[in-house]
Scaffold this motif. Structure first.
Motif, mmCIF file in Angstrom:
data_model
loop_
_atom_site.group_PDB
_atom_site.id
_atom_site.type_symbol
_atom_site.label_atom_id
_atom_site.label_comp_id
_atom_site.label_asym_id
_atom_site.label_seq_id
_atom_site.Cartn_x
_atom_site.Cartn_y
_atom_site.Cartn_z
ATOM 1 N N VAL A 65 0.835 -1.204 0.000
ATOM 2 C CA VAL A 65 0.000 0.000 0.000
ATOM 3 C C VAL A 65 0.871 1.256 0.000
ATOM 4 C CG1 VAL A 65 -1.618 1.352 1.371
ATOM 5 C CG2 VAL A 65 -1.997 -1.098 1.083
ATOM 6 N N VAL A 66 1.879 1.287 0.849
ATOM 7 C CA VAL A 66 2.764 2.456 0.918
ATOM 8 C C VAL A 66 3.466 2.670 -0.414
ATOM 9 C CG1 VAL A 66 4.818 3.425 2.019
ATOM 10 C CG2 VAL A 66 3.100 2.236 3.410
ATOM 11 N N TRP A 67 3.956 1.588 -0.998
ATOM 12 C CA TRP A 67 4.661 1.675 -2.279
ATOM 13 C C TRP A 67 3.717 2.174 -3.375
ATOM 14 C CZ3 TRP A 67 8.579 -2.729 -3.767
ATOM 15 C CH2 TRP A 67 9.440 -2.258 -4.767
ATOM 16 N N ALA A 68 2.484 1.631 -3.399
ATOM 17 C CA ALA A 68 1.515 2.054 -4.414
ATOM 18 C C ALA A 68 1.187 3.539 -4.269
ATOM 19 C CB ALA A 68 0.239 1.212 -4.298
ATOM 20 N N TRP A 69 1.066 4.003 -3.037
ATOM 21 C CA TRP A 69 0.760 5.412 -2.795
ATOM 22 C C TRP A 69 1.899 6.321 -3.252
ATOM 23 C CZ3 TRP A 69 -3.506 3.154 -1.577
ATOM 24 C CH2 TRP A 69 -4.628 3.904 -1.203
ATOM 25 N N ARG A 70 3.137 5.835 -3.162
ATOM 26 C CA ARG A 70 4.290 6.634 -3.557
ATOM 27 C C ARG A 70 4.486 6.631 -5.073
ATOM 28 N NH1 ARG A 70 8.125 8.080 0.138
ATOM 29 N NH2 ARG A 70 9.770 7.855 -1.425
ATOM 30 N N VAL A 71 4.188 5.508 -5.726
ATOM 31 C CA VAL A 71 4.484 5.369 -7.156
ATOM 32 C C VAL A 71 3.357 5.914 -8.030
ATOM 33 C CG1 VAL A 71 4.879 3.692 -9.008
ATOM 34 C CG2 VAL A 71 6.022 3.418 -6.796
ATOM 35 N N TYR A 72 2.102 5.683 -7.629
ATOM 36 C CA TYR A 72 0.970 6.040 -8.490
ATOM 37 C C TYR A 72 0.249 7.273 -7.978
ATOM 38 C CZ TYR A 72 1.894 1.489 -10.488
ATOM 39 O OH TYR A 72 2.513 0.426 -11.084
ATOM 40 N N ALA A 73 -0.332 8.013 -8.917
ATOM 41 C CA ALA A 73 -0.968 9.287 -8.602
ATOM 42 C C ALA A 73 -2.314 9.094 -7.916
ATOM 43 C CB ALA A 73 -1.145 10.103 -9.886
ATOM 44 N N LYS A 74 -2.817 10.166 -7.350
ATOM 45 C CA LYS A 74 -4.121 10.140 -6.703
ATOM 46 C C LYS A 74 -5.188 9.748 -7.717
ATOM 47 C CE LYS A 74 -7.313 13.064 -4.075
ATOM 48 N NZ LYS A 74 -7.561 14.424 -3.511
ATOM 49 N N GLY A 75 -6.102 8.882 -7.301
ATOM 50 C CA GLY A 75 -7.141 8.399 -8.193
ATOM 51 C C GLY A 75 -6.766 7.140 -8.940
ATOM 52 N N SER A 76 -5.549 6.661 -8.766
ATOM 53 C CA SER A 76 -5.109 5.454 -9.449
ATOM 54 C C SER A 76 -5.886 4.237 -8.975
ATOM 55 C CB SER A 76 -3.608 5.226 -9.200
ATOM 56 O OG SER A 76 -3.222 3.932 -9.599
ATOM 57 N N ARG A 79 -3.804 2.039 -6.666
ATOM 58 C CA ARG A 79 -3.861 2.461 -5.262
ATOM 59 C C ARG A 79 -5.054 1.827 -4.549
ATOM 60 N NH1 ARG A 79 -2.929 8.767 -3.770
ATOM 61 N NH2 ARG A 79 -0.680 8.910 -4.083
ATOM 62 N N PHE A 80 -6.215 1.908 -5.216
ATOM 63 C CA PHE A 80 -7.436 1.381 -4.607
ATOM 64 C C PHE A 80 -7.343 -0.127 -4.392
ATOM 65 C CE2 PHE A 80 -11.584 -0.670 -5.239
ATOM 66 C CZ PHE A 80 -12.283 -0.134 -4.168
ATOM 67 N N MET A 81 -6.871 -0.858 -5.405
ATOM 68 C CA MET A 81 -6.799 -2.314 -5.290
ATOM 69 C C MET A 81 -5.748 -2.744 -4.274
ATOM 70 S SD MET A 81 -9.228 -3.405 -7.109
ATOM 71 C CE MET A 81 -8.910 -5.167 -7.167
ATOM 72 N N ALA A 82 -4.667 -1.979 -4.158
ATOM 73 C CA ALA A 82 -3.673 -2.267 -3.119
ATOM 74 C C ALA A 82 -4.302 -2.094 -1.741
ATOM 75 C CB ALA A 82 -2.463 -1.363 -3.280
ATOM 76 N N GLY A 83 -5.129 -1.048 -1.591
ATOM 77 C CA GLY A 83 -5.839 -0.847 -0.329
ATOM 78 C C GLY A 83 -6.791 -1.995 -0.031
ATOM 79 N N MET A 84 -7.470 -2.516 -1.071
ATOM 80 C CA MET A 84 -8.367 -3.645 -0.877
ATOM 81 C C MET A 84 -7.585 -4.904 -0.484
ATOM 82 S SD MET A 84 -11.320 -2.458 -1.143
ATOM 83 C CE MET A 84 -12.178 -4.029 -1.000
#
Length: 310
Positions: A65-76, A79-84
């Motif tokens: 989740v942290v990595w996805a938040w750093r690499v991909y932009a808001k609304g990605s 990001r959402f699927m990593a959170g799931m």
């Protein structure tokens, strides 16, 4: 991380198949009341190892989740699927904790355990599915939009629900095989139809029927997707993989029954089930995210009839 999760899932089935679920007693997250136990039974080794492996899954999910938040932009969408993925990792841990704390392990054959193993299986599939999508989109790129495109999209969603139901019935069947093993194929069949046998043995016969019905449905839907995506290499690859994996799964199921459900065969059967699920989820992700697979006007029966009359 996807490969590691599949390993943890298979090892979890090994815990259940060997009756090691109570290896740490009715304690969670501690094992027999301590952080690091001194095992006196092999069951404690097995259960404690599974807990360590599961703990690493949670750490990896947080990193993801942290990595996805750093690499991909808001609304990605990644990001959402990593959170799931993190969400289902947490719920997976809670379900596992409930099994231990309520002692729905070892030789417990209650209805509560039946429901719990079904919930456990569905949650595991959802975790693996979201993780597979994260891995896929991170590799090939995420789609701009996801839409249920026509009948095919709806049927793919129905197919996913059908696979979850099939997996849940398989989890219950595996539980029955573990708690009430048969000495021979004839004895097992006699238990399946005996009115005095435990309900877990009497409902085992339904799983193969469900597997065949779901298989026919998935074959039709997958064939439709394959024809619709004739120019899409990813659809062609995923549908071919799905055909092959489901065929292997049916063969493994037959072999599992014939061999009286040995532990190693149960693990192979579960791994194939997970791979079928992953292939189908990725097929759905590609289909719902590809604009070139949108239904054409000529595909609608009314438009087709008008075209023919013209």
């Amino acid at each position: 991380m996807l490969a590691y999760n599949l390993l943890v899932v298979v090892f979890g089935a090994f815990v259940r198949a060997t009756g090691s679920g109570a290896g740490c007693g009715a304690h969670w997250p501690l094992c027999n009341g301590v952080v690091i136990p001194r095992p006196e039974r092999i069951e404690t080794y097995i259960e404690f190892t599974h807990r360590l492996m599961s703990g690493l899954v949670l750490i990896l999910a947080v990193v993801l989740v942290v990595w996805a938040w750093r690499v991909y932009a808001k609304g990605s969408k990644i990001r959402f699927m990593a959170g799931m993925t993190l969400f289902f990792t947490i719920t997976e841990a809670l379900v596992g904790a409930g099994l231990v704390l309520f002692q729905l392990v070892a030789q417990n054959d209650s209805l509560a355990r039946v429901y719990s193993v079904m919930v456990h299986l569905v949650n595991t599939f959802l975790l693996v599915g979201t993780l597979a999508v994260v891995a896929w989109w991170s590799s090939v790129g995420e789609p701009e939009t996801l839409r249920v495109r026509g009948w095919l999209g709806g049927l793919l969603i129905a197919g996913g629900v059908a696979i979850l139901a099939l997996g849940a019935s398989g989890a219950v069947t595996a539980l029955g095989d573990t708690l009430f093993p048969s000495g021979s194929l004839a004895e097992g069949m006699a238990q399946d139809f005996s009115p005095t046998a435990n309900f877990l043995t009497r409902i085992r016969i339904y799983h193969p029927m469900i597997a065949v019905a779901v298989g026919v449905f998935l074959f039709a839907v997958t064939l439709w997707a394959r024809r619709r995506g004739a120019e899409n290499n990813r659809v062609q690859t995923l549908t071919a993989a799905l055909f092959a994996l489901y065929g292997m799964q049916i063969f493994a199921g037959i072999l599992n029954v014939a061999l009286l459900a040995p532990v190693w065969m149960q693990l192979v059967h579960l791994l194939l089930a997970d791979l079928v699920w992953v292939a189908f989820v990725l097929l759905g992700a590609v289909t719902l995210g590809s604009a070139d697979l949108a239904p054409r006007r000529s595909d609608h029966p009314v438009h087709r009839a008008v075209g023919q009359s013209t």
